[in-house]
Design a protein around this motif. Sequence first.
Motif, PDB file in Angstrom:
ATOM      1  N   GLY A  22       0.798  -1.225   0.000  1.00 26.76           N
ATOM      2  CA  GLY A  22       0.000   0.000   0.000  1.00 26.76           C
ATOM      3  C   GLY A  22       0.828   1.271   0.000  1.00 26.76           C
ATOM      4  N   LEU A  23       2.009   1.222  -0.612  1.00 24.20           N
ATOM      5  CA  LEU A  23       2.900   2.387  -0.643  1.00 24.20           C
ATOM      6  C   LEU A  23       2.887   3.035  -2.031  1.00 24.20           C
ATOM      7  CD1 LEU A  23       5.990   0.871   1.198  1.00 24.20           C
ATOM      8  CD2 LEU A  23       4.332   2.490   2.139  1.00 24.20           C
ATOM      9  N   SER A  24       3.031   4.340  -2.060  1.00 28.74           N
ATOM     10  CA  SER A  24       3.177   5.047  -3.336  1.00 28.74           C
ATOM     11  C   SER A  24       4.662   5.159  -3.665  1.00 28.74           C
ATOM     12  CB  SER A  24       2.563   6.447  -3.240  1.00 28.74           C
ATOM     13  OG  SER A  24       3.334   7.254  -2.370  1.00 28.74           O
ATOM     14  N   LEU A  25       4.967   5.512  -4.922  1.00 30.32           N
ATOM     15  CA  LEU A  25       6.369   5.706  -5.310  1.00 30.32           C
ATOM     16  C   LEU A  25       6.997   6.832  -4.494  1.00 30.32           C
ATOM     17  CD1 LEU A  25       6.461   5.353  -9.210  1.00 30.32           C
ATOM     18  CD2 LEU A  25       7.598   3.926  -7.531  1.00 30.32           C
ATOM     19  N   GLN A  26       6.213   7.867  -4.218  1.00 30.89           N
ATOM     20  CA  GLN A  26       6.713   9.001  -3.447  1.00 30.89           C
ATOM     21  C   GLN A  26       7.098   8.565  -2.036  1.00 30.89           C
ATOM     22  OE1 GLN A  26       3.894  12.181  -3.170  1.00 30.89           O
ATOM     23  NE2 GLN A  26       5.390  13.631  -2.381  1.00 30.89           N
ATOM     24  N   GLU A  27       6.297   7.705  -1.411  1.00 29.55           N
ATOM     25  CA  GLU A  27       6.601   7.235  -0.053  1.00 29.55           C
ATOM     26  C   GLU A  27       7.864   6.383  -0.051  1.00 29.55           C
ATOM     27  OE1 GLU A  27       2.136   6.958   1.903  1.00 29.55           O
ATOM     28  OE2 GLU A  27       2.783   5.379   0.523  1.00 29.55           O
ATOM     29  N   VAL A  28       7.983   5.506  -1.046  1.00 30.05           N
ATOM     30  CA  VAL A  28       9.188   4.660  -1.118  1.00 30.05           C
ATOM     31  C   VAL A  28      10.420   5.513  -1.409  1.00 30.05           C
ATOM     32  CG1 VAL A  28      10.290   2.722  -2.299  1.00 30.05           C
ATOM     33  CG2 VAL A  28       7.848   2.652  -1.832  1.00 30.05           C
ATOM     34  N   ALA A  29      10.266   6.544  -2.234  1.00 31.27           N
ATOM     35  CA  ALA A  29      11.396   7.435  -2.533  1.00 31.27           C
ATOM     36  C   ALA A  29      11.869   8.145  -1.271  1.00 31.27           C
ATOM     37  CB  ALA A  29      10.994   8.459  -3.599  1.00 31.27           C
ATOM     38  N   ALA A  30      10.928   8.560  -0.428  1.00 28.53           N
ATOM     39  CA  ALA A  30      11.298   9.234   0.817  1.00 28.53           C
ATOM     40  C   ALA A  30      12.019   8.285   1.763  1.00 28.53           C
ATOM     41  CB  ALA A  30      10.056   9.801   1.494  1.00 28.53           C
TER      42      ALA A  30
END
Length: 199
Positions: A22-30
């Motif tokens: 349930g993660l977005s690319l933005q969350e994983v990038a952070a």
Amino acid sequence: MSRDVEKLSPGSILKNARLAMGLSLQEVAAISRITQTMLGNLEANRFDEYSADVFLRGHLRGYARELRLDPEVVIQAFERYTGAQSNSRVELPERRTAALKSISKAKNSARKQVAGFGSQITNLSRGLQLTHLVAVGLVLVVLVLVVNVVNSGRATAKDSVEFPTAGEEQWEVEQAAQETRWALEQPVEAAPVETDDLR
């Protein structure tokens, strides 16, 4: 390893794991400190965006760890998908030769730069020596001028204009004036009074 995972590309494995968490690319990038663009490239299997294999493999491993996947499963999927080999013994001599050539070029370039820098320093020191001599000479000239100006403003006993010599007549007049002053300053003595006259 299941048969389904073996058929998937490395990008699909990563994307499916990210969506399952349930993660977005933005969350994983952070979290991973890998740019969102690079994560998107990994999920889309656009591996030609990387200039070096070592960075690509590092990002694949890092992304897999953040998604709690076994990094080696993702690397194996990458090697199957691209036909790339892991650091095999066949590639090492070629890489070593290329690395040695690169190091040799870097050393030669550094030597040339140091040699050029040394000659620049020598030329600069020669220029500084001449510059220093000129500066010291100018300072000395200024000091001599200042001393002359200061000394010319002082009155000395040698200057005939400042201290005129007195003539003989002037000295006699001055001496007479001093004697008169002295006489006037002396107390007047009373004449002795005779006692016979008082009776």
